[in-house]
Write a protein that holds these residues in place. Structure first.
Motif, PDB file in Angstrom:
ATOM      1  N   SER A 190       0.840  -1.200   0.000  1.00 44.31           N
ATOM      2  CA  SER A 190       0.000   0.000   0.000  1.00 44.31           C
ATOM      3  C   SER A 190       0.871   1.245   0.000  1.00 44.31           C
ATOM      4  O   SER A 190       2.048   1.206   0.376  1.00 44.31           O
ATOM      5  N   VAL A 191       0.269   2.357  -0.442  1.00 48.87           N
ATOM      6  CA  VAL A 191       0.951   3.648  -0.503  1.00 48.87           C
ATOM      7  C   VAL A 191       0.029   4.720   0.050  1.00 48.87           C
ATOM      8  O   VAL A 191      -1.174   4.734  -0.249  1.00 48.87           O
ATOM      9  N   GLU A 215       3.705   0.381   2.971  1.00 44.08           N
ATOM     10  CA  GLU A 215       3.616  -0.802   3.812  1.00 44.08           C
ATOM     11  C   GLU A 215       4.010  -1.992   2.954  1.00 44.08           C
ATOM     12  O   GLU A 215       3.751  -1.998   1.747  1.00 44.08           O
ATOM     13  N   THR A 216       4.643  -3.001   3.564  1.00 44.07           N
ATOM     14  CA  THR A 216       5.141  -4.118   2.782  1.00 44.07           C
ATOM     15  C   THR A 216       4.507  -5.439   3.213  1.00 44.07           C
ATOM     16  O   THR A 216       3.895  -5.545   4.286  1.00 44.07           O
ATOM     17  N   GLU A 308       3.496  -0.179 -10.763  1.00 41.24           N
ATOM     18  CA  GLU A 308       2.248  -0.350 -10.008  1.00 41.24           C
ATOM     19  C   GLU A 308       2.288   0.439  -8.707  1.00 41.24           C
ATOM     20  O   GLU A 308       1.294   1.058  -8.303  1.00 41.24           O
ATOM     21  N   VAL A 309       3.444   0.438  -8.041  1.00 39.20           N
ATOM     22  CA  VAL A 309       3.584   1.208  -6.810  1.00 39.20           C
ATOM     23  C   VAL A 309       3.399   2.694  -7.101  1.00 39.20           C
ATOM     24  O   VAL A 309       2.712   3.418  -6.362  1.00 39.20           O
ATOM     25  N   CYS A 310       4.000   3.171  -8.188  1.00 40.25           N
ATOM     26  CA  CYS A 310       3.885   4.584  -8.544  1.00 40.25           C
ATOM     27  C   CYS A 310       2.454   4.946  -8.932  1.00 40.25           C
ATOM     28  O   CYS A 310       1.970   6.043  -8.613  1.00 40.25           O
ATOM     29  N   GLU A 311       1.773   4.043  -9.621  1.00 45.26           N
ATOM     30  CA  GLU A 311       0.373   4.292  -9.973  1.00 45.26           C
ATOM     31  C   GLU A 311      -0.459   4.468  -8.713  1.00 45.26           C
ATOM     32  O   GLU A 311      -1.287   5.391  -8.611  1.00 45.26           O
ATOM     33  N   ALA A 312      -0.243   3.600  -7.722  1.00 46.45           N
ATOM     34  CA  ALA A 312      -0.947   3.740  -6.443  1.00 46.45           C
ATOM     35  C   ALA A 312      -0.533   5.030  -5.750  1.00 46.45           C
ATOM     36  O   ALA A 312      -1.367   5.709  -5.117  1.00 46.45           O
ATOM     37  N   GLY A 320      -5.497  11.490  -0.978  1.00 44.86           N
ATOM     38  CA  GLY A 320      -5.134  11.552   0.422  1.00 44.86           C
ATOM     39  C   GLY A 320      -5.392  10.257   1.166  1.00 44.86           C
ATOM     40  O   GLY A 320      -5.205  10.182   2.384  1.00 44.86           O
ATOM     41  N   GLU A 321      -5.807   9.233   0.453  1.00 43.79           N
ATOM     42  CA  GLU A 321      -6.157   7.963   1.076  1.00 43.79           C
ATOM     43  C   GLU A 321      -5.009   6.958   0.970  1.00 43.79           C
ATOM     44  O   GLU A 321      -4.074   7.124   0.184  1.00 43.79           O
ATOM     45  N   ARG A 322      -5.099   5.913   1.767  1.00 43.95           N
ATOM     46  CA  ARG A 322      -4.165   4.781   1.686  1.00 43.95           C
ATOM     47  C   ARG A 322      -4.634   3.893   0.540  1.00 43.95           C
ATOM     48  O   ARG A 322      -5.745   3.371   0.548  1.00 43.95           O
TER      49      ARG A 322
END
Length: 335
Positions: A190-191, A215-216, A308-312, A320-322
């Motif tokens: 998550s980001v 988070e991992t 994918e991480v960057c897109e999130a 402003g959300e997780r």
């Protein structure tokens, strides 16, 4: 065999790689260059014997003596260049990002999967930085115990005029996305992005700085301070916090100068200084492996996962959300 390399893109990064292949590393030569700006391409190739100049990447890849491709063009141009290189079955070192978006990255993965072998390496140069390698070894061998936290700082003296808030994630924090996955051996799940008041030194409309939280899959939490107009220089730091200890990299090094009543160390002003050795080591390792018919370093899958991480991350900037990170099923080729 001396590896003939076609360099696609002769801007700042491409020109630096041309210089590196021509005069720093061994086992390779610049066989061709390509850039939409013919004058720039000709200027970069000047004085390199046997180097042909093109405005079409496909023509450069098909030029005589080309055995491999180094892609250093802008991110949106990566997908067609990668697909062309794969069509020619040419080994590729592609500067980050693999592609700017996950859908394009998946198309590259599928093209490589159909070939049945890896040909693409992504240029996440921190994997070749000596300090990062030492930190990765400490984490891998359990010296620090189970990793709990990573504290990361990524600062630039100033940003170019075209830099956008979204690019904070896609062009800068993408490095921390890959470094996190590589250092911890875990996926980012998550980001979240926290946005303080923008610095008065930031250009109008640029939300700088920001705090990015990962988070991992192994339960670690990573915070990344991204600040691209800090004003004083280029600084990349990382501290790993484990159950039995901590380790930090990126601190002040080099000689302390005492003069005119002051003492201090120089601060690098951009990434080409801070990671000069890492780039040299990365390209040399790629050349050595390619000459042996192998592919090492960050894979196309690593490039896709970072996308994918960057897109999130971009979605988290806006909401402003997780935001959860959802990865496609990993093909067996990248197991």
């Amino acid at each position: 065999m001396t590896l003939g390399v076609a360099v696609i893109g002769t801007g700042r990064m491409g020109a630096d790689h041309v210089r590196r292949i021509d005069s720093v590393i061994g086992g390779a030569r610049v066989a061709a260059v390509a850039d939409l700006d013919a004058d720039r391409a000709n200027a970069v190739a000047a004085g390199i014997e046997g180097c042909s100049v093109h405005t079409d990447p496909a023509a450069a890849m098909a030029a005589p003596g080309v055995d491999a491709v180094l892609i250093a063009s802008s991110g949106p141009a990566h997908e067609p260049a990668l697909l062309e290189a794969l069509a020619h079955r040419l080994p590729v070192l592609c500067e980050k990002p693999l592609t700017p978006d996950p859908a394009a990255a998946l198309r590259v993965l599928e093209a490589e999967r159909r070939l049945g072998r890896r040909l693409v390496q992504v240029g996440f140069m921190r994997r070749h930085d000596r300090e990062y390698q030492q930190l990765q070894l400490l984490l891998e061998n359990g010296t620090l115990g189970h990793p709990l936290l990573l504290h990361c700082r990524h600062r630039n003296a100033s940003s170019p005029s075209f830099f956008t808030t979204e690019m904070l994630i896609r062009d800068s924090v993408v490095h921390e996305a890959d470094a996190t996955r590589w250092l911890l051996g875990q996926e980012i799940t998550s980001v979240q992005v926290l946005r303080p008041r923008p610095s008065s030194l930031a250009p109008q409309g640029l939300g700088d700085p920001q705090l990015v939280l990962f988070e991992t899959s192994g339960g670690a939490v990573v915070d990344v301070e991204i600040f691209v107009n800090c004003g004083f220089g280029y600084e990349v730091r990382c501290e790993a916090v484990g159950e039995r200890g901590t380790a930090s990299i990126g601190g002040a090094d080099g000689p302390v100068t005492r003069s005119a009543g002051r003492a201090g160390r120089a601060i690098p002003q951009d990434f080409t200084v801070r990671f000069a050795d890492a780039y040299d080591r990365e390209v040399q390792a790629w050349v050595d492996a390619t000459r042996q018919g192998r592919v090492t370093g960050a894979s196309a899958w690593d490039g896709y996962a970072a996308a994918e991480v960057c897109e999130a991350g971009v979605r988290a900037q806006r909401s402003g959300e997780r935001i959860p990170v959802q990865l496609a099923d990993r093909p067996a080729l990248y197991a």
